[in-house]
Every structure is written in structure tokens, then in C-alpha cells.
Design a protein around this motif. Sequence first.
Motif, PDB file in Angstrom:
ATOM      1  N   MET A  58      -8.565   6.902 -11.686  1.00 27.40           N
ATOM      2  CA  MET A  58      -7.190   6.752 -11.535  1.00 27.40           C
ATOM      3  C   MET A  58      -6.677   5.512 -12.135  1.00 27.40           C
ATOM      4  SD  MET A  58      -7.485   6.854  -7.161  1.00 27.40           S
ATOM      5  CE  MET A  58      -5.957   6.587  -6.731  1.00 27.40           C
ATOM      6  N   THR A  59      -5.256   5.814 -12.375  1.00 22.39           N
ATOM      7  CA  THR A  59      -4.907   4.575 -13.180  1.00 22.39           C
ATOM      8  C   THR A  59      -4.250   3.495 -12.410  1.00 22.39           C
ATOM      9  OG1 THR A  59      -2.525   5.447 -12.654  1.00 22.39           O
ATOM     10  CG2 THR A  59      -3.714   6.258 -14.691  1.00 22.39           C
ATOM     11  N   VAL A  60      -4.112   2.393 -12.615  1.00 21.33           N
ATOM     12  CA  VAL A  60      -3.695   0.982 -12.063  1.00 21.33           C
ATOM     13  C   VAL A  60      -2.455   1.585 -11.182  1.00 21.33           C
ATOM     14  CG1 VAL A  60      -2.719  -1.004 -12.228  1.00 21.33           C
ATOM     15  CG2 VAL A  60      -4.599  -0.376 -13.555  1.00 21.33           C
ATOM     16  N   GLN A  61      -1.368   2.458 -11.634  1.00 19.14           N
ATOM     17  CA  GLN A  61      -0.559   2.903 -10.804  1.00 19.14           C
ATOM     18  C   GLN A  61      -0.885   3.611  -9.620  1.00 19.14           C
ATOM     19  OE1 GLN A  61       2.935   2.664 -11.178  1.00 19.14           O
ATOM     20  NE2 GLN A  61       3.270   4.003  -9.283  1.00 19.14           N
ATOM     21  N   GLU A  62      -1.726   4.565  -9.822  1.00 23.08           N
ATOM     22  CA  GLU A  62      -2.101   5.250  -8.693  1.00 23.08           C
ATOM     23  C   GLU A  62      -2.991   4.557  -7.612  1.00 23.08           C
ATOM     24  OE1 GLU A  62      -2.820   9.687 -10.980  1.00 23.08           O
ATOM     25  OE2 GLU A  62      -4.513   8.157 -11.258  1.00 23.08           O
ATOM     26  N   ILE A  63      -4.154   3.548  -8.173  1.00 22.56           N
ATOM     27  CA  ILE A  63      -4.852   2.892  -7.190  1.00 22.56           C
ATOM     28  C   ILE A  63      -3.901   1.687  -6.316  1.00 22.56           C
ATOM     29  CG2 ILE A  63      -6.189   0.753  -7.309  1.00 22.56           C
ATOM     30  CD1 ILE A  63      -7.667   1.854 -10.020  1.00 22.56           C
ATOM     31  N   ILE A  64      -3.118   1.305  -7.112  1.00 26.52           N
ATOM     32  CA  ILE A  64      -2.032   0.212  -6.273  1.00 26.52           C
ATOM     33  C   ILE A  64      -1.203   0.946  -5.382  1.00 26.52           C
ATOM     34  CG2 ILE A  64      -0.215  -1.670  -6.130  1.00 26.52           C
ATOM     35  CD1 ILE A  64      -1.307  -2.305  -8.924  1.00 26.52           C
ATOM     36  N   ALA A  65      -0.550   2.294  -5.724  1.00 21.84           N
ATOM     37  CA  ALA A  65       0.284   2.953  -4.975  1.00 21.84           C
ATOM     38  C   ALA A  65      -0.659   3.937  -3.830  1.00 21.84           C
ATOM     39  CB  ALA A  65       1.174   4.014  -5.843  1.00 21.84           C
ATOM     40  N   GLU A  66      -1.775   4.093  -3.809  1.00 28.64           N
ATOM     41  CA  GLU A  66      -2.586   4.878  -3.189  1.00 28.64           C
ATOM     42  C   GLU A  66      -2.318   4.499  -1.764  1.00 28.64           C
ATOM     43  OE1 GLU A  66      -6.933   6.813  -2.771  1.00 28.64           O
ATOM     44  OE2 GLU A  66      -6.900   4.767  -3.449  1.00 28.64           O
ATOM     45  N   PRO A  67      -2.385   3.034  -1.025  1.00 31.11           N
ATOM     46  CA  PRO A  67      -2.062   2.782   0.191  1.00 31.11           C
ATOM     47  C   PRO A  67      -0.873   3.118   0.808  1.00 31.11           C
ATOM     48  CG  PRO A  67      -3.104   0.812  -0.825  1.00 31.11           C
ATOM     49  CD  PRO A  67      -2.893   1.923  -1.868  1.00 31.11           C
ATOM     50  N   ARG A 114      -7.470  -8.938  -9.886  1.00 30.54           N
ATOM     51  CA  ARG A 114      -6.042  -9.041  -9.767  1.00 30.54           C
ATOM     52  C   ARG A 114      -5.388  -7.610  -9.353  1.00 30.54           C
ATOM     53  NH1 ARG A 114      -3.593 -13.822 -11.933  1.00 30.54           N
ATOM     54  NH2 ARG A 114      -4.961 -15.148 -12.979  1.00 30.54           N
ATOM     55  N   ILE A 115      -5.932  -6.612  -9.640  1.00 30.02           N
ATOM     56  CA  ILE A 115      -5.499  -5.225  -9.413  1.00 30.02           C
ATOM     57  C   ILE A 115      -6.044  -4.842  -7.985  1.00 30.02           C
ATOM     58  CG2 ILE A 115      -6.053  -2.886  -9.804  1.00 30.02           C
ATOM     59  CD1 ILE A 115      -6.291  -3.627 -12.939  1.00 30.02           C
ATOM     60  N   GLY A 116      -7.275  -5.254  -7.537  1.00 33.68           N
ATOM     61  CA  GLY A 116      -7.672  -5.153  -6.393  1.00 33.68           C
ATOM     62  C   GLY A 116      -6.697  -6.017  -5.202  1.00 33.68           C
ATOM     63  N   ILE A 117      -6.236  -7.175  -5.650  1.00 38.48           N
ATOM     64  CA  ILE A 117      -5.460  -8.039  -4.799  1.00 38.48           C
ATOM     65  C   ILE A 117      -4.015  -7.191  -4.782  1.00 38.48           C
ATOM     66  CG2 ILE A 117      -4.238 -10.484  -4.851  1.00 38.48           C
ATOM     67  CD1 ILE A 117      -6.751 -11.494  -6.155  1.00 38.48           C
ATOM     68  N   ALA A 118      -3.488  -6.929  -5.773  1.00 36.18           N
ATOM     69  CA  ALA A 118      -2.299  -6.149  -5.789  1.00 36.18           C
ATOM     70  C   ALA A 118      -2.260  -5.073  -4.676  1.00 36.18           C
ATOM     71  CB  ALA A 118      -1.947  -5.552  -7.316  1.00 36.18           C
ATOM     72  N   ARG A 119      -3.447  -4.168  -4.845  1.00 34.29           N
ATOM     73  CA  ARG A 119      -3.807  -3.062  -3.874  1.00 34.29           C
ATOM     74  C   ARG A 119      -3.694  -3.664  -2.530  1.00 34.29           C
ATOM     75  NH1 ARG A 119      -9.023   0.424  -4.445  1.00 34.29           N
ATOM     76  NH2 ARG A 119      -9.824  -1.752  -4.113  1.00 34.29           N
ATOM     77  N   ALA A 120      -4.165  -4.764  -2.206  1.00 35.49           N
ATOM     78  CA  ALA A 120      -4.388  -5.137  -0.925  1.00 35.49           C
ATOM     79  C   ALA A 120      -3.101  -5.799  -0.312  1.00 35.49           C
ATOM     80  CB  ALA A 120      -5.456  -6.491  -0.810  1.00 35.49           C
ATOM     81  N   LEU A 121      -2.013  -6.140  -1.211  1.00 31.09           N
ATOM     82  CA  LEU A 121      -0.802  -6.532  -1.001  1.00 31.09           C
ATOM     83  C   LEU A 121       0.130  -5.551  -0.745  1.00 31.09           C
ATOM     84  CD1 LEU A 121      -0.370  -9.668  -3.325  1.00 31.09           C
ATOM     85  CD2 LEU A 121      -0.672  -9.722  -0.986  1.00 31.09           C
ATOM     86  N   ALA A 122      -0.154  -4.160  -1.000  1.00 30.58           N
ATOM     87  CA  ALA A 122       0.923  -3.099  -1.264  1.00 30.58           C
ATOM     88  C   ALA A 122       1.634  -2.895   0.375  1.00 30.58           C
ATOM     89  CB  ALA A 122       0.243  -1.846  -1.670  1.00 30.58           C
ATOM     90  N   LEU A 123       0.933  -2.994   1.368  1.00 25.71           N
ATOM     91  CA  LEU A 123       1.284  -2.777   2.732  1.00 25.71           C
ATOM     92  C   LEU A 123       1.854  -3.947   3.259  1.00 25.71           C
ATOM     93  CD1 LEU A 123      -1.465  -0.336   3.683  1.00 25.71           C
ATOM     94  CD2 LEU A 123       1.109   0.260   2.953  1.00 25.71           C
ATOM     95  N   ARG A 124       2.007  -5.133   2.587  1.00 28.93           N
ATOM     96  CA  ARG A 124       2.397  -6.237   3.230  1.00 28.93           C
ATOM     97  C   ARG A 124       1.685  -6.590   4.268  1.00 28.93           C
ATOM     98  NH1 ARG A 124       6.876  -3.114   1.453  1.00 28.93           N
ATOM     99  NH2 ARG A 124       8.369  -4.246  -0.156  1.00 28.93           N
ATOM    100  N   PRO A 125       0.504  -7.137   4.324  1.00 25.83           N
ATOM    101  CA  PRO A 125      -0.471  -7.358   5.413  1.00 25.83           C
ATOM    102  C   PRO A 125      -0.267  -8.865   5.750  1.00 25.83           C
ATOM    103  CG  PRO A 125      -1.597  -7.432   3.353  1.00 25.83           C
ATOM    104  CD  PRO A 125      -0.256  -7.072   3.040  1.00 25.83           C
ATOM    105  N   GLN A 126      -0.753  -8.975   7.053  1.00 22.46           N
ATOM    106  CA  GLN A 126      -0.522 -10.271   7.487  1.00 22.46           C
ATOM    107  C   GLN A 126      -1.790 -11.219   7.500  1.00 22.46           C
ATOM    108  OE1 GLN A 126       1.217  -8.899  11.338  1.00 22.46           O
ATOM    109  NE2 GLN A 126       1.749 -11.092  11.530  1.00 22.46           N
ATOM    110  N   LEU A 127      -3.205 -10.076   7.542  1.00 23.95           N
ATOM    111  CA  LEU A 127      -4.494 -10.789   7.528  1.00 23.95           C
ATOM    112  C   LEU A 127      -5.387 -10.123   6.260  1.00 23.95           C
ATOM    113  CD1 LEU A 127      -7.052 -12.211   8.825  1.00 23.95           C
ATOM    114  CD2 LEU A 127      -7.535 -10.142  10.047  1.00 23.95           C
ATOM    115  N   MET A 128      -5.804 -11.045   5.643  1.00 22.08           N
ATOM    116  CA  MET A 128      -6.496 -10.634   4.332  1.00 22.08           C
ATOM    117  C   MET A 128      -7.990 -11.066   4.399  1.00 22.08           C
ATOM    118  SD  MET A 128      -5.438  -9.211   1.231  1.00 22.08           S
ATOM    119  CE  MET A 128      -3.795  -9.979   0.840  1.00 22.08           C
TER     120      MET A 128
END
Length: 332
Positions: free
Chosen positions: A113-122, A166-180
Motif C-alpha cells: 500500500m502507498t502511504v496515502q492508502e495506509i493513512i487513509a485506511e482507518p 512517523r507514518i505509523g503515528i499519522a495513521r494512528a492520528l487519522a481518527l482523532r483519538p483520545q487515547l494512544m
Amino acid sequence: MSDAQPLVRVEGLTKHFPIIKGLMFSRLAGAVKAVDGVSFTIGRGETLGFVGESGCGKTTTGRMLIRLIEPTAGKVMFDGQDVLSLQGEALRRVRRRMQIIFQDPFGSLNPRMTVQEIIAEPLVIHGESDTAGRAQRVRELLDVVGLASYAAGRYPHEFSGGQRQRIGIARALALRPQLMICDEPVSALDVSIRAQVINLLQDLQRDFALTFLFISHDLGVVKHIADRVAVMYLGKIVEIADKRTLYARPGHPYTQALLSAIPVPKPGRRRQRTVLKGDVPSPIDPPSGCRFHTRCPHVMDICRRVEPALQADASGQHVACHLVHPPAQPST
């Protein structure tokens, strides 16, 4: 940090992995007691550090909070909701608010997957169908984590370890979480890159009002980022305290041994080292009484017989040790 209304409250969380023997006639031969009745809280906006040797149950605990691993027993309350009782759409809604950063910045990213697809997947999984909106969100997240927008069209193997994290962090932030849940997020990175990622996480916590469970075996990193620290040994929490108290006057002998191993960043100065003897016992058959008694330099007879409770002193430092909290003597 007040725990009057914590974001996360964990009570008696337990995970026993069954051991099955036999091919034709399978039978239960025992269980690996990976996590055995841990309880703690995490306040809103707080960073709770989880430390301990490999295999002590840190990662299993973190993954149970967001139900990547189903607990054997216990309770997980997130913002007043019982996470373990939720199913279907109710669980999906809560999972938007809890995300994880994995230890391996390469293995956690799909190489096809491209970075675009990885971050957008969530966003896709949670039903956000606006393609243009997803693309805009990905560009925003890449900027937030310090990557250029052209990275969106590339694949994970084209990046360094720090960039992949950093890409993994961006993916984790995609859904605007409260707990990480930060599962050893810098342990696989070069020393020169670790500080950059740690500083990024602290900036994100401030800017997005995040709450962190920060899992690590590096006590130097935990001292830098955590507000409070929980120390685990063989599936149990043996000490919890705010970081200043824990690093200044550790109560549990295991915590004292861990801290004595931290290098002193001053040439010619040495720390008095506490060397633990013996190996970590098997989680299949942990010792009776205090699980640390087989390696403790201060072991007493009661340690072999009675498991110490995690008790607080006047300052709020919780320690599970008979040396710190002697059992009450029976009246005569």
C-alpha cells in the motif's frame, strides 16, 4: 494529575494463554500467566509509562485495553464505558477514540500500500467515503508528523525507520483519538532519531489533547516523557508512582535494580549497581508469594508465602512489597 475521573480505569485485568497438548486428543496442560490481575488508572492528558523486562506483560496489557487481545478476566473502563462489554457498532465507535503505535515501524505497514492508502485506511474502515476529504486529511497528517506531501504516493520501503514510524503515528492520528497506546515506539530506531520521535509525540499530545500509555524498557526515555510510571514484573504491577518520586526514591527492590542499571551521563561517575541473580521464573508456574522473591536481595520468609498487595503510602506511591508495607502482626 487527579484521578477523580480518569479517562481509563483498569481493574483486575488478566490474560492467561492456554497450553494445549496432543494432536488427536487435545488437552489443557496449563496456562501462560502473561498478565495476572493488574489495576491502574490513566488521567486525561496524562502519560503513564509502563516499564519492565521483556516478557513481563507490558505489551499484552496495552493490547488488551483496545481489545487487540481479548482478556481472560477483568474490567476496562474508558471514559465511563465498559470496553469489554461492547460489541458491533458500539465497539467500533469506541475504537475510533483508542489507537496504537506499534514497535516495528516496517512490519506494521503494508508494503503493498502507498502511504496515502495506509493513512487513509482507518477513515475508509470507519465509513468516511469522501475521497477528496480523505486525501486532504492525509496531507494534513503528513504535515503534522513532519513529512512532505509527496510522501503520500510512495511505499514504506522508500523511507527510513524514523520516517516509517512517523507514518505509523499519522495513521494512528487519522481518527482523532483520545487515547494512544505507544508500544515501544522508539526502541527499533537509531539513537539519533529517538529524540526527534519522542519530541514529536510530546508536541502531538499538547496540540491534540492526547492521553498516552507509553510502553518501554528504556527507563531513560520513560523518565523524559511520562507523568507517572508503573513497573511490571512477571505479569504483576509491583510499583506505581509519579516519575519524580519513583526515580528519586524507588520503593520496590525490583524498581531499585532497574534504575541502578541506567547509565550515568557523566564521564568518570558511576552508579551503585544492583545486580539481580538468577533468571526470571516461568510465567507458566510463577513462584508462590511475592513473584520477585527468587531474585530479591532482601527476601524474607513471608515473601515466599504471602503475596504482597499493591498499597499506597501517604505520598500516593503504590508498592507491592512486605519490606515497604510489613503485614500487621496478630494481636496476642
